[in-house]
Design an enzyme around this catalytic site. Structure first.
Site, PDB file in Angstrom:
ATOM      1  N   ASP A  61     126.289  18.847  89.575  1.00 45.48           N
ATOM      2  CA  ASP A  61     125.328  18.926  90.684  1.00 45.48           C
ATOM      3  C   ASP A  61     123.912  18.568  90.215  1.00 45.48           C
ATOM      4  O   ASP A  61     123.038  18.299  91.028  1.00 45.48           O
ATOM      5  CB  ASP A  61     125.307  20.360  91.261  1.00 45.48           C
ATOM      6  CG  ASP A  61     125.973  20.437  92.633  1.00 45.48           C
ATOM      7  OD1 ASP A  61     126.110  19.374  93.274  1.00 45.48           O
ATOM      8  OD2 ASP A  61     126.335  21.545  93.051  1.00 45.48           O
ATOM      9  N   LYS A 112     134.643  17.439  99.385  1.00 45.94           N
ATOM     10  CA  LYS A 112     134.557  17.181  97.944  1.00 45.94           C
ATOM     11  C   LYS A 112     135.956  17.077  97.337  1.00 45.94           C
ATOM     12  O   LYS A 112     136.237  16.211  96.517  1.00 45.94           O
ATOM     13  CB  LYS A 112     133.726  18.276  97.256  1.00 45.94           C
ATOM     14  CG  LYS A 112     132.245  18.135  97.566  1.00 45.94           C
ATOM     15  CD  LYS A 112     131.402  19.337  97.211  1.00 45.94           C
ATOM     16  CE  LYS A 112     129.995  19.148  97.786  1.00 45.94           C
ATOM     17  NZ  LYS A 112     129.112  20.288  97.582  1.00 45.94           N
ATOM     18  N   GLN A 121     129.464  26.014  95.231  1.00 50.33           N
ATOM     19  CA  GLN A 121     128.919  25.663  96.544  1.00 50.33           C
ATOM     20  C   GLN A 121     127.816  26.645  96.942  1.00 50.33           C
ATOM     21  O   GLN A 121     128.028  27.854  96.948  1.00 50.33           O
ATOM     22  CB  GLN A 121     130.054  25.666  97.593  1.00 50.33           C
ATOM     23  CG  GLN A 121     129.626  25.172  98.952  1.00 50.33           C
ATOM     24  CD  GLN A 121     129.170  23.716  98.954  1.00 50.33           C
ATOM     25  OE1 GLN A 121     129.781  22.849  98.343  1.00 50.33           O
ATOM     26  NE2 GLN A 121     128.064  23.442  99.632  1.00 50.33           N
TER      27      GLN A 121
END
Ligand code: NAP
Length: 280
Positions: A119, A52, A96
């Site tokens: 997200d 990422k 995460q």
């Protein structure tokens, strides 16, 4: 012989488009950073986080890394998120997953401002997606829609069977396929006659988390097969939920693992970051 849907190539196209868009936004004075938070040192999570950060660097978005120790408390994590919510330069916040067991993932997801929820997991983002309002879309299912569209797979009117009903893949996938006018069937571990249902699919999306479970007997001739699963086999090689060698001769198009859905997830995350910078 099936067409192999090349997720690596399509994600690269998307990242190049996003890089150009981010440059244009920068010229207008619009910039921003993605904050990436990792708690603990799960090796798989470390790989995802690194990918990422690399994608941000490629596109020209700043990334801020927060690598917190395993023993970080829920309170400390929530406090950090609160601080990042208030920082103007931070346009996206990503925590995460999975988190260590002593931290409630639900609470953490809800703590992220929906304006920075790149997200797309916050209940407000999920609600907006469900009723077709603007908002961040969850990256894996949205990436699959891009894969299909950019591979010229017609979705409207097609019967799409999804295996899996998780909040991050199966359920949002169903909503997004509905938005594209597919007729959608969602299956799960309690589904009876899974094979028969799968064999009716024009588009079969497999997100069950079971290595190489889906063989030829689940695939209709001419179906498009999308394999979301990621696993390591006994030789430590990456594989999916689908037995590729069995499904490929029957399918009209199929995604490989690796190089199918995986790269699209990161491309869509970058898309959400650029969207957030644009909408500031
Ligand atoms: P998950 O939360 O474990 O959900 C799995 C789903 O599959 C559940 O809904 C489960 O049903 C269903 N299922 C399990 N066994 C089944 C069976 N025998 N028959 C029918 N349905 C069955 O997994 P997930 O987070 O959605 O992820 C799925 C896979 O995709 C994993 O391999 C994961 O690593 C991978 N993944 C890849 C990406 C990517 O970027 N490529 C992103 C996310 C996830 P129940 O609800 O009844 O338990």
């Amino acid at each position: 012989m099936a067409k192999i849907i090349d997720g690596k190539k399509i994600s690269q196209q998307m990242k190049d488009e996003l890089k150009e868009k981010a440059e244009r936004l920068k010229e207008k004075g619009k910039t921003g950073a993605l904050a990436v938070i990792q708690v603990g040192q799960d090796p798989a999570s470390s790989v995802y986080v690194r990918n990422k950060k690399n994608a941000c660097a490629y596109i020209g978005i700043e990334s801020l890394a927060y690598e917190l120790p395993e023993e970080t408390t829920e309170e400390e994590l929530l406090k950090l998120i609160d601080e990042l919510n208030g920082k103007e330069q931070v346009k996206g916040i990503l925590v995460q997953l999975p988190l260590p067991k002593h931290i409630c993932e639900d609470k953490v997801i809800r703590a992220i401002s929906p304006k920075k929820d790149v997200d797309g997991f916050h209940p407000q983002s999920v609600g907006a997606m469900t009723i077709g309002e603007p908002g961040f879309l969850p990256c894996t299912p949205a990436g699959i829609i891009q894969l299909l569209k950019r591979s010229d797979v017609e979705i409207g009117g097609k019967h799409c069977v999804i295996i899996g009903r998780s909040n991050i893949v199966g359920k949002p996938m169903a909503i997004l396929m509905l938005r594209e006018n597919a007729t959608v069937t969602v299956t799960h571990s309690k589904t009876k006659n899974l094979k028969e249902i799968c064999r009716q699919a024009d588009i079969l999306i497999v997100a069950m988390g079971k290595p190489q479970f889906i063989g030829a007997e689940y695939v209709k001739e001419g179906a498009v097969v999308i394999d979301v699963g990621i696993h390591r086999d006994e030789n430590n090689k990456l594989c999916g939920d689908v037995k590729f060698a069995e499904a490929e001769p029957l399918a009209s198009a199929i995604t490989p693992v690796p190089g199918g859905v995986g790269p699209m997830t990161i491309a869509m995350l970058m898309n959400n970051c650029v969207q957030s910078i644009e909408e500031e």
